[in-house]
Design a protein around this motif. Structure first.
Motif, PDB file in Angstrom:
ATOM      1  N   UNK A 127       0.818  -1.212   0.000  1.00 52.89           N
ATOM      2  CA  UNK A 127       0.000   0.000   0.000  1.00 52.89           C
ATOM      3  C   UNK A 127       0.853   1.265   0.000  1.00 52.89           C
ATOM      4  N   UNK A 128       1.956   1.251   0.760  1.00 50.00           N
ATOM      5  CA  UNK A 128       2.814   2.428   0.795  1.00 50.00           C
ATOM      6  C   UNK A 128       3.385   2.738  -0.602  1.00 50.00           C
ATOM      7  N   UNK A 129       3.730   1.660  -1.366  1.00 47.62           N
ATOM      8  CA  UNK A 129       4.268   1.858  -2.716  1.00 47.62           C
ATOM      9  C   UNK A 129       3.193   2.401  -3.663  1.00 47.62           C
ATOM     10  N   UNK A 130       1.987   1.865  -3.538  1.00 43.47           N
ATOM     11  CA  UNK A 130       0.921   2.325  -4.421  1.00 43.47           C
ATOM     12  C   UNK A 130       0.583   3.782  -4.165  1.00 43.47           C
ATOM     13  N   UNK A 131       0.647   4.210  -2.906  1.00 49.67           N
ATOM     14  CA  UNK A 131       0.369   5.611  -2.611  1.00 49.67           C
ATOM     15  C   UNK A 131       1.433   6.526  -3.199  1.00 49.67           C
ATOM     16  N   UNK A 132       2.706   6.056  -3.243  1.00 47.47           N
ATOM     17  CA  UNK A 132       3.780   6.853  -3.841  1.00 47.47           C
ATOM     18  C   UNK A 132       3.682   6.855  -5.369  1.00 47.47           C
ATOM     19  N   UNK A 133       3.247   5.733  -5.938  1.00 43.09           N
ATOM     20  CA  UNK A 133       3.122   5.646  -7.395  1.00 43.09           C
ATOM     21  C   UNK A 133       1.941   6.461  -7.928  1.00 43.09           C
ATOM     22  N   UNK A 134       0.801   6.403  -7.261  1.00 44.76           N
ATOM     23  CA  UNK A 134      -0.431   6.983  -7.779  1.00 44.76           C
ATOM     24  C   UNK A 134      -0.478   8.471  -7.484  1.00 44.76           C
ATOM     25  N   UNK A 135       0.135   9.238  -8.386  1.00 43.15           N
ATOM     26  CA  UNK A 135       0.150  10.698  -8.278  1.00 43.15           C
ATOM     27  C   UNK A 135      -0.679  11.286  -9.433  1.00 43.15           C
ATOM     28  N   UNK A 136      -0.614  12.614  -9.564  1.00 45.77           N
ATOM     29  CA  UNK A 136      -1.469  13.286 -10.561  1.00 45.77           C
ATOM     30  C   UNK A 136      -1.081  12.941 -11.995  1.00 45.77           C
ATOM     31  N   UNK A 137       0.168  12.578 -12.252  1.00 44.53           N
ATOM     32  CA  UNK A 137       0.572  12.238 -13.621  1.00 44.53           C
ATOM     33  C   UNK A 137       0.548  10.735 -13.888  1.00 44.53           C
ATOM     34  N   UNK A 138       0.046   9.931 -12.963  1.00 44.16           N
ATOM     35  CA  UNK A 138      -0.088   8.492 -13.192  1.00 44.16           C
ATOM     36  C   UNK A 138      -1.308   8.244 -14.079  1.00 44.16           C
ATOM     37  N   UNK A 139      -1.113   7.415 -15.088  1.00 45.72           N
ATOM     38  CA  UNK A 139      -2.203   7.138 -16.033  1.00 45.72           C
ATOM     39  C   UNK A 139      -2.641   5.670 -16.016  1.00 45.72           C
TER      40      UNK A 139
END
Length: 842
Positions: A501-513
């Motif tokens: 979950x910690x990794x997904x929160x870092x990955x899923x930002x405004x420019x993630x598609x």
């Protein structure tokens, strides 16, 4: 009191007797009335029958009178028509001498014209001569576009010369005497009369009394060009065979077709000429193809039919052997568990439906809850049948940054600007904050976890593109990590996604598609595998959507299908692509055509497509089978089976298209049957006419697509893009329309006008127009291509000649081969049978 009571009883009895007497009397009256009624009804029935008989007799007399009147009128009209025809014919023969029959000689005192005249004196007294001449004007520059020549007749006498007639003819048509000349036809070649300009027309060497008096006004250069061409043709050595036509007739003395022999000119049939009042049908019949070729012989042979039947059977069997019988059930089991899971099966206790995901937090709740439970809990619905094998990969793609289009924003308010889609991905190394440094170090140095979440990787060879809803497709590249999920690795664990979950929160930002979770599932009961991918698509606006891709595949080689491929190689590569091409091209050359005629024909293109499809299918099978997913946990790269599953699907599609082409080619061979031939003509005419009609229908269709997109693109997903709008409009043409969704949107006022426009303009008119084209094409084909059954029906001898080799046919029948190359033998055979039966009767 007693006496008074007795008196009352007596009075009552008297009243009862009186009433009974009245009842009896009325019953008698009723019976008499009923009898009278019955008698009246019988009399009415008799009178009605008499009336019907009188009416029938009256109608019969009326019909007789009408018939006699019609017969008398018809006789009167026939007599008037005969009288008028005779009068018109007589008048025309008086005014136009050339219309008189050659044997008829009319007295000069009665008609005013002489078909023969006698000189006053000399040796030529009593010799017949022409007193009229017919002159035809021919414009060779117009080719054969004219249906008839221009003609005019002249009255001549003994003083008229050729030059005088040339002057009058040129004045009549406005031609120059220096450019035009008079000529006559002898032995089917023009002979100029330039050297006889001063001679009298009635001389024998100008107008022979034994021939028709017919001259032609032609340009001098055209006559010279024709004579030069005729001389070259005589010197050239060419094939003496010429095309035969349906109506040969006699040689017409006219220059209409370029001064050449016009024996091959097709004469207009009387029934076609009678339809001149209907221009459409008249032109259709007049310009039809009237020559009939060798219908059955050129379109099919028994050997070709048998070869294609064998290829169809082999391809069908090969397709069935390679197709996984439980492919639908294999995929449906995974989809039922991961997409339509019971709400009670979740790791987090939060129930999140797959179809209801619209934001990133909702997607994470689904992955941590229902997806995690189905994958790693041994009591889940999925794990009852399927087993995770190999590795599970978490992969993410980001859009790269770009220059902002508003540089005038103050620096303290500026934000990062990113690309809208993934055509330009971010490939730079990611930077994680110090707050997750410990988790990152544990992840990177973990013995079972591979990959670095900070580094971008290219797509591996085994990864296929995943099709999405927001973007068309996503390749196999991105930032990724993977870990083993074999039974030995997940034993005793009920949840694993929560650790990332910690990794997904870092990955899923405004420019993630895009975020993808990929793994492989095995169903050992059916012997199949599933390449499973759960794709989270994130729009630039923040809206999210989950997409599931489940592709079944098998890891085995079908030996029987491989053996069948060897036989197909022999038929397709050896016979269809080599032997048959050589034989057909050689036959085309023998018939005087180019060998490329077959190569560029429809049959040649379909044969080439069959060979290309078969070779492509065989090339797909050259790739070796990948390793068992359980044995790939130690690979340096993530082992994806999505490309292999997609290749197996494409192989089956290729085999299906190959089977379709073989069936089409077989039906093309069956065109030697007249009924099937007419259906092919129907398809050809329908496609040709529909292509022009489609150009008329495209603008209203495109305008409807754009109109729907402009009205409902912000509110309805079916109209959110041009492609979706096109699919929605096509659905409306099939009367599939979601009126409730349109009514619930803000622009509901447009619903009824839009629906009425689509229904009346597109559906009621344009769509039904294609049906009308098909019906009209069927009418044309039945009118032009349907012939008498005996014309194309074969005899037993022709069937044997068509089916057997020449040597076999000669040995069986004792006749020379070639009877099937002719048509109409059925009629000849019937005539021979009739003659034989007449001879027996005699």
């Amino acid at each position: 009191m007693a006496d008074e009571g007795e008196a009352n009883l007596v009075e009552e009895r008297n009243q009862i007797r009186q009433l009974q007497s009245d009842i009896s009397r009325k019953k008698e009256q009723l019976e008499r009335l009923q009898q009278r009624k019955k008698a009246c009804e019988e009399e009415m029935s008799t009178r009605r029958k008499e009336l019907e008989a009188v009416e029938a007799e009256f109608r019969s007399d009326q019909n007789k009178v009408k018939k006699n009147k019609t017969h008398a009128t018809a006789k009167t009209q026939e007599a008037e028509s005969t009288f008028m025809s005779l009068k018109v014919k007589e008048t025309l023969q008086e005014r136009i001498p050339t219309m008189c029959p050659p044997q008829e000689q009319v007295d000069a005192g009665e008609t005013g014209f002489n078909t023969e005249s006698k000189p006053a004196s000399g040796d030529d007294a009593g010799k017949p001569i022409h007193d009229t001449v017919l002159v035809s004007y021919v414009n060779l520059a117009a080719g054969d576009k004219k249906d008839e020549d221009y003609k005019v007749s002249y009255r001549i006498d003994g003083n008229i010369t050729v030059a005088m007639l040339l002057k009058d003819a040129c004045s009549y048509w406005g031609c120059s005497r220096h450019e035009y000349t008079l000529c006559r036809i002898k032995t089917e070649e023009p002979e100029s009369l330039d050297k006889y300009m001063d001679d009298k027309l009635q001389l024998d060497h100008i107008l022979d009394p034994s021939e028709q008096s017919h001259l032609h006004l032609v340009r001098k250069v055209d006559i010279q060009a024709f004579q030069d061409q005729s001389l070259r043709e005589k010197k050239a050595k060419k094939d003496p065979k010429k095309e035969e036509t349906e109506d040969s007739g006699q040689s017409l003395q006219t220059l209409k077709h370029g001064l050449k022999n016009v024996t091959s000119e097709l004469v207009e049939e009387p029934f076609v000429k009678a339809l001149g009042a209907w221009p459409g049908v008249y032109r259709l019949l007049k310009n039809r193809q009237r020559k009939r070729g060798l219908v059955k012989w050129h379109r099919a042979s028994l050997g070709d039919i048998l070869v294609f039947l064998i290829l169809i059977a082999l391809t069908q069997l090969s397709l069935d052997l390679r197709r996984h019988a439980d492919a639908h059930a294999l995929r449906n089991g995974v989809e039922s568990a991961l997409v339509y899971t019971p709400v009670s099966q979740t790791s987090t206790g939060h129930e999140q439906d797959f179809k209801a995901v619209r934001t990133v937090p909702m997607a994470l709740q689904y992955l941590n809850g229902r997806f995690d439970y189905q994958m790693f809990n041994a009591s889940s619905m999925l794990r009852q049948t399927y087993t995770p094998v190999g590795n599970m990969r978490l992969r993410m793609q980001k859009a790269s940054s770009r220059a902002c289009t508003r540089p005038d924003i103050p620096p303290d308010l500026q934000e990062r600007c990113d690309h809208v889609d993934l055509r330009k991905q971010k490939t730079d190394d990611l930077e994680f904050p110090a707050t997750v440094a410990y988790e990152l170090d544990q992840l990177v140095n973990h013995s079972n976890v591979k990959g670095d979440p900070r580094k971008w990787r290219k797509s591996t060879m085994g990864s296929a593109s995943v099709y999405g809803q927001i973007e068309f497709s996503y390749d196999g590249s991105g930032y990724q990590v993977w870990f083993p999920v074999n039974p030995s690795d997940v034993a005793g664990k009920s949840s694993m996604i929560g650790g990332f979950n910690w990794l997904l929160k870092q990955w899923l930002t405004s420019n993630t598609r895009m975020l993808a979770v990929e793994t492989t599932l095995a169903d050992y009961n059916s012997g199949g595998f599933i390449s499973a991918s759960i794709v989270l698509e994130i729009a630039p606006s923040g809206a999210a959507r989950l997409t599931a891709a489940f592709e079944p595949f098998v890891l085995k080689t079908e030996t029987t299908a491989t053996v069948l491929d060897g036989f197909r190689w022999a038929f397709i590569a050896a016979y269809l692509m080599l032997v048959r091409v050589w034989l057909v091209c050689e036959e085309e050359v023998v018939q005087g055509m180019s060998g490329l005629t077959y190569v560029f024909s429809v049959s040649g293109v379909v044969d080439a497509a069959i060979g290309a499809m078969f070779i492509g299918a065989q090339f797909m099978q050259l790739h070796a089978l990948p390793k068992d997913p359980i044995k790939t946990i130690d690979n340096e790269h993530f082992a994806s089976y999505s490309l292999f599953a997609d290749r197996q699907k494409q192989l089956q599609i290729t085999e299906a298209v190959l089977l379709l082409l073989l069936c089409v080619r077989f039906t093309m061979l069956m065109q030697f049957n007249p009924d099937i031939f007419r259906f092919y003509k129907l398809i050809k005419r329908t496609v040709t006419m529909s292509s022009y009609y489609f150009l008329v229908a495209v603008p209203p269709l495109l305008s409807t697509i754009y109109l729907g997109n402009c009205i409902w693109s912000p509110y309805l997903e079916g109209y959110s893009s041009w492609v979706r709008s096109m699919m929605s409009v096509v659905g409306i043409l099939q009367m599939v329309i979601d009126l409730d969704a349109m009514q619930e949107s803000i622009n509901y006022a447009w619903t009824i006008p839009f629906f009425l426009y689509v229904y009346f303009v597109l559906f009621a008119f344009f769509v039904n127009g294609f049906v009308a084209i098909t019906a009209y094409s069927y009418f044309e084909v039945e009118l032009l291509e349907k012939s008498h059954p005996k014309l194309l029906r074969w005899t037993r001898d022709q069937w044997l000649d068509w089916a057997l080799w020449g040597s076999v046919y000669r040995r069986v029948t004792g006749k020379e081969p070639g009877s099937s190359k002719r048509i109409g033998l059925e009629e000849e055979e019937d005539e021979e049978r009739d003659e034989d039966s007449e001879g027996e009767d005699d």
